[in-house]
Design an enzyme around this catalytic site. Structure first.
Site, PDB file in Angstrom:
ATOM      1  CE1 TYR A  13     -62.000  16.578  34.979  1.00  0.00           C
ATOM      2  CE2 TYR A  13     -60.566  16.827  36.898  1.00  0.00           C
ATOM      3  CZ  TYR A  13     -60.747  16.455  35.573  1.00  0.00           C
ATOM      4  OH  TYR A  13     -59.692  15.957  34.857  1.00  0.00           O
ATOM      5  CE  LYS A  50     -61.314  13.025  34.174  1.00  0.00           C
ATOM      6  NZ  LYS A  50     -61.478  12.615  32.779  1.00  0.00           N
ATOM      7  CB  SER A  53     -57.410  13.426  37.195  1.00  0.00           C
ATOM      8  OG  SER A  53     -56.912  14.422  38.049  1.00  0.00           O
TER       9      SER A  53
END
Ligand code: NAD
Ligand code: UFG
Length: 336
Positions: free
Chosen positions: A149, A153, A124
């Protein structure tokens, strides 16, 4: 090639399955349905006109994953599986580290055991944290990421780099998605949030179809042309095709690519475009800024264009039209 899609019944995985099959690949899907429905498989098979092999289990189940690698002759893996709600990750960080990082460790181990060296990962733009936009792949990553989150990544990308450095046979790619939106033009598959959407585009779609009252615009006092937040929205079918291109250009080592359009669109511009597609005004109200939001960011897209021969073809208008078709013909999403 025989491609294993982890999380392949989700929003992006399902659209990618269609494009892979259109390019002559075979897909095998593993998904535990924690954020998708079995109906997606039926719809996918309708679009592609053939049966798709599907296994329902959690990727962290190492023995079950081994069985899949043993039974299917896997050439490459596209790793979509993971939890993705930013706000929820702040409340349940361990769940995010366990699912996202844990499943990636299990997957990499299984790939190693079974001699599969090609991996494309769903990362992302959030890995760029507080770097200055527009982000290029050489912008700093891992500094100023504001939520677990995003950290998962970054951790997974770091792990992929370390593993790729340990073995020249490995061909790993991390695709840094900007803001995926839209749906397949058939209206058969699209984004189906299990709860009230957190992201702007599905929220607008649900207001358009009358499921929600009005869009809340999170702040109109940013340093942007109309004061509202600016993002790089990318049609999910363009994004899916980016995976096909990445797969077909895999090379030894680790590479990261931005998958974005290279253009910024504001919240108000997006509401106007969706109103146009839906044929009626979409009501909205200005509210306070959402904590943690950046004013504006978008992608530098040269690396993907030069090395993968890929760039976006679809417009915001296409995304709004396709999403409206999906939302208006499936107002409650997938049935089961
Ligand atoms: P999604 O939730 O629709 O799809 C993810 C799929 O993975 C779901 O079908 C879910 O059931 C499955 N899954 C989750 N954990 C699993 C596990 N442990 N074992 C097996 N299956 C599991 O999400 P999406 O929008 O399709 O996103 C796909 C990937 O792209 C995710 O990794 C996400 O973080 C990443 N990504 C998404 C966006 C976005 O805005 N949609 C942006 C950047 C990155
Ligand atoms: N916004 C609103 N109202 C809403 C929702 C969002 O005004 O109801 C605004 C936000 O303030 C922002 C823009 O719309 O300016 C886009 O917000 P989204 O929540 O749709 O997307 P984000 O850019 O915040 O985050 C997304 C994904 C993350 C990912 C990040 C970077 O949700 O998972 O892009 O790729 F990490």
């Amino acid at each position: 090639m025989n491609i294993l899609l982890t999380g392949g019944l989700g929003y992006i995985g399902s659209h990618t399955a269609v494009e892979l099959i259109a390019h002559g690949h075979d897909v095998i899907i593993v998904d535990n349905l924690c954020n998708s429905k079995p109906e997606v498989l039926t719809r996918l098979e309708k679009i592609v006109g053939k049966t798709i092999t599907f296994y329902e289990f959690d990727l962290r189940e190492e023995a079950l994953l081994d069985d899949v690698f043993q039974k299917e002759s896997i050439d490459a893996v596209l790793h979509f599986a993971g939890l993705k709600a930013v706000g929820e990750s702040v409340e349940k960080p361990l769940e995010y580290y366990d699912n996202n990082v844990g499943s990636s460790v299990t997957l990499l181990r299984a790939m190693e055991r079974h001699g599969v060296g090609k991996l494309v990962f769903s990362s992302s733009a959030t890995v760029y944290g507080s770097a200055e936009s527009p982000y290029s792949e050489s912008s700093p990553t891992g500094v100023g990421i504001t939520n677990p989150y995003g950290q998962t990544k970054y951790v997974i990308e770091t792990m992929m780099q370390d593993v790729a450095s340990s073995n020249q046979q490995l061909e790993f790619v991390s695709l840094r998605y900007f803001n995926p939106v839209g749906a397949h033009e058939s209206g058969l598959i699209g984004e189906d949030p299990s709860d009230t959407p957190n992201n702007l585009f599905p929220y607008i779609a649900q207001v358009a179809v009358g499921k929600l009252d009005k869009v809340k615009v999170f702040g109109d006092d940013y340093a942007t042309p109309d004061g509202t937040g600016v993002r790089d929205y990318i049609h999910v079918v363009d994004l899916a095709r980016g995976h096909v291109a990445a797969l077909e250009h895999l090379a030894s080592g680790f590479q990261a690519y931005n998958l974005g359009s290279g253009h910024g669109t504001s919240v108000l511009e997006l509401i106007a475009a969706f109103s146009e597609a839906a044929g009626h005004e979409i009501p909205y109200t200005i509210t306070a800024r959402r904590p943690g939001d950046l004013a504006s960011y978008y992608a530098h897209t040269d690396k993907a264009a030069q090395q993968l021969g890929w760039s976006t073809e679809k417009t915001i208008q296409d995304a709004c039209r396709d999403s409206w078709k999906w939302q208006s013909s499936n107002p409650n999403g997938y049935i089961n």
